[in-house]
Design an enzyme around this catalytic site. Sequence first.
Site, mmCIF file in Angstrom:
data_model
loop_
_atom_site.group_PDB
_atom_site.id
_atom_site.type_symbol
_atom_site.label_atom_id
_atom_site.label_comp_id
_atom_site.label_asym_id
_atom_site.label_seq_id
_atom_site.Cartn_x
_atom_site.Cartn_y
_atom_site.Cartn_z
ATOM 1 N N GLU A 311 32.566 -21.151 44.103
ATOM 2 C CA GLU A 311 31.253 -20.528 44.301
ATOM 3 C C GLU A 311 30.188 -21.146 43.385
ATOM 4 O OE1 GLU A 311 32.108 -16.291 43.895
ATOM 5 O OE2 GLU A 311 32.605 -16.192 46.018
ATOM 6 N N ASP A 385 39.231 -11.724 49.397
ATOM 7 C CA ASP A 385 38.440 -11.271 48.262
ATOM 8 C C ASP A 385 38.419 -9.748 48.131
ATOM 9 O OD1 ASP A 385 36.805 -11.260 46.089
ATOM 10 O OD2 ASP A 385 34.985 -11.864 47.134
ATOM 11 N N GLU A 413 33.779 -3.153 44.528
ATOM 12 C CA GLU A 413 32.803 -3.995 45.225
ATOM 13 C C GLU A 413 32.826 -3.778 46.736
ATOM 14 O OE1 GLU A 413 33.317 -8.170 44.431
ATOM 15 O OE2 GLU A 413 31.736 -8.753 45.823
HETATM 16 C C1 GCU Z 1 33.433 -12.185 44.744
HETATM 17 C C2 GCU Z 1 32.223 -11.500 44.174
HETATM 18 C C3 GCU Z 1 31.496 -12.374 43.192
HETATM 19 C C4 GCU Z 1 32.494 -12.883 42.134
HETATM 20 C C5 GCU Z 1 33.641 -13.570 42.820
HETATM 21 C C6 GCU Z 1 34.739 -13.999 41.850
HETATM 22 O O1 GCU Z 1 33.038 -13.225 45.580
HETATM 23 O O2 GCU Z 1 31.351 -11.113 45.209
HETATM 24 O O3 GCU Z 1 30.476 -11.626 42.612
HETATM 25 O O4 GCU Z 1 31.866 -13.745 41.267
HETATM 26 O O5 GCU Z 1 34.239 -12.690 43.730
HETATM 27 O O6 GCU Z 1 35.746 -13.315 41.808
HETATM 28 O O7 GCU Z 1 34.601 -14.996 41.182
#
Ligand code: GCU
Length: 720
Positions: A311, A385, A413
């Site tokens: 990400e 996730d 979440e």
């Molecule tokens: C999910 C979450 C993010 C977080 C990511 C992670 O995608 O929405 O906010 O950073 O998990 O676990 O790194």
Amino acid sequence: MKFRFLSVILVFLFTISLRLTSFADDGYRLWQRYDLIKDAQKRQYYQENTTGLLMEGNSPTLTAARQELEMAISGLLGKPLRSSTAIASGVLVLGTPQNSPVIKSLNLASKLVPLGSEGFLILSTTVNNKKATVITANSDVGVLYGTFHFLKLLQTQQDINNLAISSAPKIKNRILNHWDNLDRTVERGYAGFSIWDWHRLPDYIDQRYLDYARANASIGINGTVLTNVNANALILTKDYLIKVKALADAFRPYGLKVYLTARFSAPIEIGKLKTADPLDPEVKTWWKNKAAEVYSYVPDFGGFLVKANSEGQPGPQNYGRNHADGANMLADAIADKGGIVMWRAFVYDNKVPDDRAKQAFTEFKPLDGSFRKNVLVQVKNGPIDFQPREPFHPLFGAMPKTPLMMEFQITQEYLGQATNLVYQAPLYKETLDADTYVKGAGSTVAKVIDGSLHHYQLTGIAGVSNIGNDRNWTGHLFGQANWYCFGRLAWDPTLSSEKIADEWLRMTFTNETAFLNPIKNLMLQSRETLVNYMTPLGLHHIMGYSHHYGPGPWIKDKQRADWTSVYYHKATAEGIGFDRTPTGSNALAQYSPAIQQKFGNPQTCPEEFLLWFHHLKWDYKVKSGRTLWGEICQRYYQGAAEVGKMRQTWQTIQAFVDAERFNHVKMLLNIQEKEARWWRDACVLYFQTFSGRPIPAGLEKPTQNLDYYVSQDPKFVPGN
Ligand code: GCU
């Protein structure tokens, strides 16, 4: 006369209101309430077994144990716990064989040795012909854990004669992950701001830090990662390290170690190097020196947690290196200090033209066996996730030569955030009890992560924290149960969800069975209820965009396909679901043959994972005899209706709970019911545009049309 009557009434009303306010409770004390046990007979019984405290050591940890006992006994039993210098009937004897001559004289070595450095022993015995209760361990922190266990027996009103309890954690590193930023926002946090008040640290030690450490110690959590996985390199600068030291010093007596997230590009950002290439000698030296600096502030620093090449986070792949190169470089920097690296396997890339569910396995499986001894690969419970329901992550059945660490998400979440009551022990258990078949039947995920299956020496489990600076810590009072159950399962993954809920409810509310029975059932059912009104039958990732609040099955055309909903549900006029069998992405091939066989056929695939693994026609017949479309509708309606029942059940226990906590939960259940209906109506109307079939007879019609739901886009959702 009239005046006197009036004043009597006023005094009466005043007294009542005082009583009500004194009953009011904001939830700050968590499960460590220590209110007077009302039953005088029980109190008497416990008093006879806690006539004094004989404890000879005075380390900070033993002092913490003593203080906890003193506070708890005076609260629960309404009498002070006096220190004893000699054995008297009913005395509590605390300590280790090293610091307590009395305990040494009991020759408990054979019982203590198997308990390791954190286990404990609680024994009812006689010393010098006097009845005594001994709480002992090989270490002071073991004694502290035993103390909390003993207090739980009192809080849950158990028999404390003839005790012979021995308990040791099955997993070594039991760690909270705080996704807390240095500006005190919390990523995916729904309970206010971060509890770490960086601005006032290191000089201001908030009482909250100590209460946080006490709470963690009471359930055996022994580590905390203070900072977000989306890391800020500043935490590794001197200005922050002195603050980290202050927290570490406050936590140390409670056996709670501090860890930090390491931003992979820190050598560039704060070290002024040109590269962060893990094989570059300068980079290696930079990390080695940085680690030495961290240890100079925190000599028992636990180590680093790293999110890399995921990400948008930097990582070794930026330099053509792999995850093992990155993890090993950091591991080498802290190995001689006893530190560990928790390297996350949460990786996926929208530029890779493959099912997101497969990508972590594809990247990590080939690296099995190439990590240093002090590296744990931290794997989320499922391959996408933290969805309301996911099958276990296939990596748990695929890396026999690499210690794998579980990552659960405690913060909700995708589980209604902090407005929904969802008890997560059943979710955690479902993963822990899942069979990977990697070494034949019985190769459960729990046995993988506790090290018993592959003989890992290093073991770990992490929970993404739901804690913030809300007075009640977790936003929703019942969120406390998720912190609690994470700790209990980290200590012993074989505990049942039911037992943990029972303990938590007794300590948090009351020991009255008329309260316990209905509310325990409500908790145990709550996760399945949520799955029904959000993502029944294996649907997943259909929530609102980015903030992840509320339904959003229509989300499409975003910057990344793997952040949309249509990528996951694949609804068409013919049917719905993600084909992960050989005719589709074949993610199923990442599981063992036994699972492939069972899950590969829609007839034998567990129904809860049906649309995770299969794309099926709307008229496909499910086990209930309904069509798939009919069943989807049925589940959404059933889920929403169950929240209505939860609300009614809560109403029936009003007499057992103080007004403040009662109303808090009541109001949140009202919100939850609205949200469940929102999910139900939005999803059913949206999927109906594909199925073209009516909502089955007998189910009420949604009050709004689909456009209305699609236009709902709340702007300032917390935690985003
Ligand atoms: C999910 C979450 C993010 C977080 C990511 C992670 O995608 O929405 O906010 O950073 O998990 O676990 O790194």
